[in-house]
Design an enzyme around this catalytic site. Structure first.
Site, PDB file in Angstrom:
ATOM      1  N   LYS A 299       5.591   9.575   8.669  1.00  0.00           N
ATOM      2  CA  LYS A 299       5.478   9.067  10.071  1.00  0.00           C
ATOM      3  C   LYS A 299       6.683   9.626  10.863  1.00  0.00           C
ATOM      4  CE  LYS A 299       2.838   5.111   8.527  1.00  0.00           C
ATOM      5  NZ  LYS A 299       1.465   5.555   8.694  1.00  0.00           N
TER       6      LYS A 299
ATOM      7  N   ASP B 152       9.496   2.851  -1.023  1.00  0.00           N
ATOM      8  CA  ASP B 152       8.484   3.486   0.123  1.00  0.00           C
ATOM      9  C   ASP B 152       8.761   3.212   1.343  1.00  0.00           C
ATOM     10  OD1 ASP B 152       6.359   4.099   1.556  1.00  0.00           O
ATOM     11  OD2 ASP B 152       4.775   3.167   0.098  1.00  0.00           O
TER      12      ASP B 152
ATOM     13  N   TYR C  18       0.924  -1.188  -0.015  1.00  0.00           N
ATOM     14  CA  TYR C  18       0.018   0.048  -0.080  1.00  0.00           C
ATOM     15  C   TYR C  18       0.745   1.306  -0.202  1.00  0.00           C
ATOM     16  CZ  TYR C  18      -3.432   3.454   1.739  1.00  0.00           C
ATOM     17  OH  TYR C  18      -3.986   4.524   1.934  1.00  0.00           O
TER      18      TYR C  18
END
Length: 430
Positions: free
Chosen positions: A270, A242, A142
């Site tokens: 994050k 990613d 994802y």
């Protein structure tokens, strides 16, 4: 009716599904979402005053624990000077320099506000730089909710969408956009080689989670990532790692430092915001030069490099550079996983677990999965029962069998021991 139930009923009147991100809805595990009032260190308290040991950590960023005093102090000092300018600040330069120092593959960095924005922008940049359209991604990975990446995607999509077809995982994604995304099997080297042989000179970029965290935790093999690097180099395609989840969490230099792979572009999020909305993408200087205002690839964001997010992120990055930080974090995470495996075996429950740095995966199957297909063979009904037994005992795990978990530096031996004691009872109930 509990306060959590009251809030959920109220939220559903004005917020679709009562939540602002789908996995928070508890749809896959059932029950009422917990509405969190406050958090400190390794703990969260909900609207009913119940305390939980927290293993989602805002889905990764709270690596030093909730409301760390030094992060809080940095925010207090920053907010007095206002909290958004729409103009450059010195702190933006400082955090860019810090990121480039810790991840040498990133020669230049562009700050954004979310992981989705980072991956979406990196793909546009790769297409603009190469003049090609085709993107290769992998099943179960994802990369945010940009249209071209919502094909056989992980995270909430595994809970809410039909992922059996090689089609968009979300309504509202035109097939004409999805057709430019090729989806391959995670950890399948031969399939990757075949795709490059068939589409030589057509691939703009390959994007991958080097440690997948959105179909639960699944490690990439060294051969898989090395083949990716070699094929992209030979064909002139852009390799995008990613590391929105893994960046600074699995190691100080991210997963790329563990694997020894140098990507062309990296996406971060994050941890670099310390819990506030911040993300970034960056990489080779010649590729980044294609971005506006230098080049023809447009990307912009009103709140990019927001002073509060940068302050929280910079302080967090400095805290995690203390000697032994990641070694201690990895040891606590492994202690948790090994303890859970031992308890499951004692209870006769098919179960396995894996960790990388401060990330962990729990699987209700005998062996650790290595692909999307193997992840989907897990016993989700058993996970759901385990989840609720742990929640009732004051341990907050991700409310989905398809999400990785996170440990912080505040999860000391006493916290791990309390978690394992709760798990002993939970496994017994299975």
């Amino acid at each position: 009716m509990s306060r959590n139930q009251q809030l959920f009923e109220r939220a559903q009147q004005t917020i679709p599904g009562g939540v602002n991100s789908p996995v928070r809805a508890f749809r896959s595990v059932g029950g009422t979402p917990r509405f969190i009032e406050r958090a400190s260190g390794p703990y969260m308290w909900d609207a009913d005053g119940t305390r939980y040991i927290d293993y989602i950590g805002s889905w990764g960023p709270m690596i030093v624990g909730h409301a760390h005093p030094e992060v809080v102090q940095a925010l207090r000092e920053t907010v007095d000077r206002s909290f958004s300018f729409g103009a450059p600040t010195e702190a933006e330069i400082t955090i860019a320099e810090e990121i480039c120092k810790l991840m040498p593959s990133m020669e230049q960095v562009r700050m954004v506000s979310s992981g989705t924005e980072a991956t979406m922008s990196a793909l546009r940049l790769a297409r603009g730089f190469t003049g090609r359209d085709l993107i290769i991604k992998f099943e179960g990975c994802y990369h945010g909710h940009a249209d071209s990446l919502l094909v056989k995607a992980g995270s909430g999509l595994l809970t809410f969408a039909d992922t059996t077809k090689n089609a968009p995982s979300s309504a509202g994604v035109p097939a004409d956009i999805a057709k430019h995304t090729m989806v391959l099997e995670y950890n399948n080297v031969e399939q990757l080689k075949e795709a490059f042989a068939k589409h030589r000179g057509e691939v703009a970029a390959v994007i991958v989670e080097p440690v997948a965290g959105n179909m639960n935790l699944v490690r990439a093999s060294q051969d898989f990532l090395q083949a990716m690097r070699d094929l992209c180099t030979a064909d002139g395609a852009v390799l995008i790692l990613d590391e929105v989840m893994t960046g600074f969490r699995v190691a100080l230099g991210g997963a790329q430092s563990l694997y020894g792979i140098r990507p062309d572009l990296t996406c971060l999020g994050k941890v670099i915001g310390g819990g506030l909305p911040a993300a970034a993408f960056g990489g080779r200087r010649d590729i980044m030069a294609a971005l506006a205002p230098l080049g023809g690839v447009y990307q912009a964001g009103t709140l990019s490099g927001n002073p509060l997010a940068v302050a929280a992120g910079l302080t967090t990055l400095r805290l995690i550079q203390k000697p032994g930080f990641h070694d201690a974090l990895a040891a606590q995470t492994r202690k948790l996983a090994d303890g859970l495996v031992a308890l499951a075996q004692a209870a006769g429950v098919p179960f396995s677990a894996d960790t990388v740095g401060g990330m962990f995966g729990l699987y209700f199957r005998a062996e650790v999965p290595r692909s999307f297909a193997e992840v989907t063979q897990s016993d989700t009904a058993a996970f759901n029962r385990f989840f609720h037994a742990m929640l009732d005992a004051g341990v907050y795990l991700a409310p989905s069998a398809f999400e990785a978990g996170f440990v912080s530096a505040a999860h000391d031996d006493a916290v791990i021991a309390a978690t394992l004691e709760a798990a002993r009872t939970a496994f017994g109930k299975l």
